[in-house]
Design a protein around this motif. Structure first.
Motif, PDB file in Angstrom:
ATOM      1  N   GLU A  37     -23.311 -14.012-109.517  1.00 22.33           N
ATOM      2  CA  GLU A  37     -23.711 -15.046-108.554  1.00 22.33           C
ATOM      3  C   GLU A  37     -25.014 -14.667-107.857  1.00 22.33           C
ATOM      4  OE1 GLU A  37     -20.554 -15.854-105.873  1.00 22.33           O
ATOM      5  OE2 GLU A  37     -19.378 -16.997-107.348  1.00 22.33           O
ATOM      6  N   ASN A  38     -25.156 -13.384-107.536  1.00 21.56           N
ATOM      7  CA  ASN A  38     -26.408 -12.955-106.897  1.00 21.56           C
ATOM      8  C   ASN A  38     -27.596 -13.138-107.824  1.00 21.56           C
ATOM      9  OD1 ASN A  38     -25.147 -12.241-104.507  1.00 21.56           O
ATOM     10  ND2 ASN A  38     -24.763 -10.122-105.191  1.00 21.56           N
ATOM     11  N   GLN A  39     -27.386 -12.841-109.107  1.00 25.25           N
ATOM     12  CA  GLN A  39     -28.480 -13.028-110.062  1.00 25.25           C
ATOM     13  C   GLN A  39     -28.875 -14.505-110.155  1.00 25.25           C
ATOM     14  OE1 GLN A  39     -29.454  -9.681-110.264  1.00 25.25           O
ATOM     15  NE2 GLN A  39     -30.096 -10.359-112.292  1.00 25.25           N
ATOM     16  N   VAL A  40     -27.882 -15.390-110.241  1.00 21.41           N
ATOM     17  CA  VAL A  40     -28.147 -16.832-110.329  1.00 21.41           C
ATOM     18  C   VAL A  40     -28.818 -17.328-109.055  1.00 21.41           C
ATOM     19  CG1 VAL A  40     -27.043 -19.097-110.453  1.00 21.41           C
ATOM     20  CG2 VAL A  40     -26.318 -17.271-111.997  1.00 21.41           C
ATOM     21  N   ILE A 144     -35.563 -28.601-104.592  1.00 22.38           N
ATOM     22  CA  ILE A 144     -34.260 -27.976-104.871  1.00 22.38           C
ATOM     23  C   ILE A 144     -34.267 -27.452-106.303  1.00 22.38           C
ATOM     24  CG2 ILE A 144     -31.776 -28.304-105.093  1.00 22.38           C
ATOM     25  CD1 ILE A 144     -31.890 -30.395-102.972  1.00 22.38           C
ATOM     26  N   ALA A 145     -33.867 -26.160-106.438  1.00 18.17           N
ATOM     27  CA  ALA A 145     -33.675 -25.561-107.764  1.00 18.17           C
ATOM     28  C   ALA A 145     -32.219 -25.127-107.876  1.00 18.17           C
ATOM     29  CB  ALA A 145     -34.599 -24.369-107.969  1.00 18.17           C
ATOM     30  N   ALA A 146     -31.631 -25.393-109.032  1.00 19.45           N
ATOM     31  CA  ALA A 146     -30.225 -25.049-109.247  1.00 19.45           C
ATOM     32  C   ALA A 146     -30.084 -24.346-110.591  1.00 19.45           C
ATOM     33  CB  ALA A 146     -29.348 -26.287-109.188  1.00 19.45           C
ATOM     34  N   SER A 147     -29.162 -23.376-110.591  1.00 23.01           N
ATOM     35  CA  SER A 147     -28.897 -22.649-111.838  1.00 23.01           C
ATOM     36  C   SER A 147     -27.393 -22.594-112.034  1.00 23.01           C
ATOM     37  CB  SER A 147     -29.478 -21.235-111.743  1.00 23.01           C
ATOM     38  OG  SER A 147     -29.307 -20.547-112.973  1.00 23.01           O
ATOM     39  N   PRO A 148     -26.936 -22.888-113.237  1.00 21.88           N
ATOM     40  CA  PRO A 148     -25.476 -22.897-113.455  1.00 21.88           C
ATOM     41  C   PRO A 148     -24.872 -21.508-113.225  1.00 21.88           C
ATOM     42  CG  PRO A 148     -26.644 -23.927-115.285  1.00 21.88           C
ATOM     43  CD  PRO A 148     -27.681 -23.254-114.448  1.00 21.88           C
ATOM     44  N   LEU A 149     -23.752 -21.532-112.531  1.00 24.34           N
ATOM     45  CA  LEU A 149     -23.011 -20.289-112.376  1.00 24.34           C
ATOM     46  C   LEU A 149     -22.342 -19.926-113.707  1.00 24.34           C
ATOM     47  CD1 LEU A 149     -21.363 -20.912-108.904  1.00 24.34           C
ATOM     48  CD2 LEU A 149     -23.118 -19.219-109.432  1.00 24.34           C
TER      49      LEU A 149
END
Length: 454
Positions: A37-40, A144-149
């Motif tokens: 999660e921290n990496q994402v 907003i930037a989002a990355s899948p967990l």
């Protein structure tokens, strides 16, 4: 096999190891999830900051089409939202998709950094957004930037490997425990097999002693020491049976012969000398039986009533009963009192005096005195004495020195062993000490508390 010590130890070790390793596995799973999660989250944050910088410098954005440039190292989901929550620009992955965090725009938040699970996405994502003061789409827009967990499959990939490793470790632990305990019990099995075959091998056989140190070696040494004591006891029993049979057979044969002779004599024959001789044989038989009974009581530690015994009074009483033989001189300190059975102590003194009378040339001396917390009684004679190398042998049952056999062929060799065992029962000792002439028997017994304080 599982109900054996080896099996139970293996099961307990495996269960304990499994609990510990499962705890470690759970901790590793939590750490892996937090790390992922921290990496994402860092990836989404870096992407949002880069896009915001590009917008601020008016690069990387086609304001006509609303396309945002997303690099290979960026979070794949990027949007620019107006203050009203409308998507004004998006990356290729989010083109035509609803706003990621429109509800947060209504709250006029300046920064978004949280987990989210929009309905229009297949997976949960980590979103990072920051509001811009100025942009080509007007003030107050939010990038907003989002990355899948990581999905459950990805999250559990490491735990799956750990589970397989756990199974391998538990298998190794089970094998190692089973093998190690089995190896440790090999000497025990050998000892058991040797003891089970003891009837065929005899008491002179000894079990192997493993030079491993610790409890197994101590067990083997204790078993061998026990076998040695059993062998000694068995040898003593055989010697006892042989010697007692021999000692009993002689007077019994004498009695039979005299009775047969008396029956064959004519009616006027003077039978008194023969009866006196038979009486002496009967008395000797009685002495042997009494000695054997006393030894039996001593071996079984049959308790006898105890009371304070004044050794000086005991010596006077025993010396007064004896008639004939070498004169007995006494040096008696008064008030030397011990706790014991007076009959048994009288037997000790009687045996010592009888031994002294057999070997004394002209006199016997008996002394009683205190020595610290001990009462000391000594019986000395002026005979030829006992060689130093034979001083312990005279305390063996049925052991008789050559001089004793000459002076008293009717003796049993039980008097001195009985005297020593009685002394040891009452916490004392009986030994032969050095003497300028003759034998010097020294009896030590603990004084009673009252006598020791005088």
């Amino acid at each position: 096999m599982l109900f054996s010590v080896r099996g139970r130890a293996t099961v307990i070790t495996v269960v304990a190891s499994a609990l510990i390793l499962l705890l470690v596995l759970l901790l590793l799973m939590l750490l892996a999830r937090d790390w992922a999660e921290n990496q994402v989250a860092r990836k989404a944050e870096r992407t949002a900051e880069r896009i915001a910088f590009d917008i601020a410098t008016e690069t990387g954005t086609d304001t006509g089409r609303g396309d945002l440039t997303v690099g290979p190292d960026d979070a794949p989901m990027v949007q620019v939202l107006s203050p009203e929550g409308k998507v004004v620009a998006a990356g290729e992955a989010m083109r035509g998709r609803p706003a990621l965090a429109a509800d947060r725009l209504a709250d006029r938040q300046l920064l978004i950094d949280r987990r989210g699970c929009p309905d229009f996405l297949d997976d949960c994502v980590w979103m990072f957004g920051l509001r811009l003061r100025a942009s080509p789409w007007g003030p107050g827009v939010m990038v907003i930037a989002a990355s899948p967990l990581p999905s459950l499959l990805n999250v559990w990939l490491l735990p799956l490997v750990l589970v397989l490793l756990l199974a391998a470790l538990l298998t190794l632990i089970a094998w190692w425990t089973w093998h190690t305990i089995g190896s440790a019990f090999v000497p025990v099995d050998l000892i058991r097999a040797e003891m089970a075959d003891l009837d065929a091998r005899g008491l002179d056989h000894r079990v192997p002693v493993p030079q491993t140190g610790g409890e197994i070696q101590a067990l083997a040494e204790t078993v061998n020491a026990t076998l040695e004591r059993l062998e000694e006891a068995s040898d003593r029993e055989r010697r006892f049976i042989s010697d007692a049979s021999h000692d009993l057979r002689n007077p019994i044969a004498g009695l039979q012969a005299r009775m047969e002779v008396a029956l064959d004599e004519p009616a006027g024959y003077d039978w008194k000398p023969m009866v006196r001789s038979a009486l002496r044989d009967a008395q000797r038989l009685n002495d042997i039986v009494l000695d054997l009974l006393e030894l039996s009581r001593l071996d079984t530690r049959t308790p006898q009533p105890e009371e304070p015994v004044d050794l000086a009074a005991l010596v006077r009483r025993e010396v007064g009963r004896r008639a004939g033989g070498a004169p007995i001189r006494t040096r008696l300190e008064p008030g030397v009192v011990v706790q014991a059975n007076p009959v048994r102590l009288g037997r000790v003194l009687g045996n010592l005096l009888s031994n002294a009378e057999r070997h004394a040339e002209s006199r016997i001396e008996v002394t009683v005195a205190r020595d610290g917390g001990d009462a000391v009684m000594e019986v000395l004679d002026d005979g030829s004495g006992i060689p130093e190398e034979s001083r312990e042998r005279v305390f063996e049952r049925f052991a008789r020195l050559s001089e004793s056999e000459v002076r008293d062929p009717q003796g049993t060799g039980l008097g001195l062993p009985i005297a020593r065992e009685i002394a040891e029962i009452y916490g004392g000792s009986l030994r032969i000490a050095d003497s300028p002439r003759g034998a010097r028997f020294v009896l030590r017994l603990p004084l009673t508390p009252d006598a020791g304080s005088r």
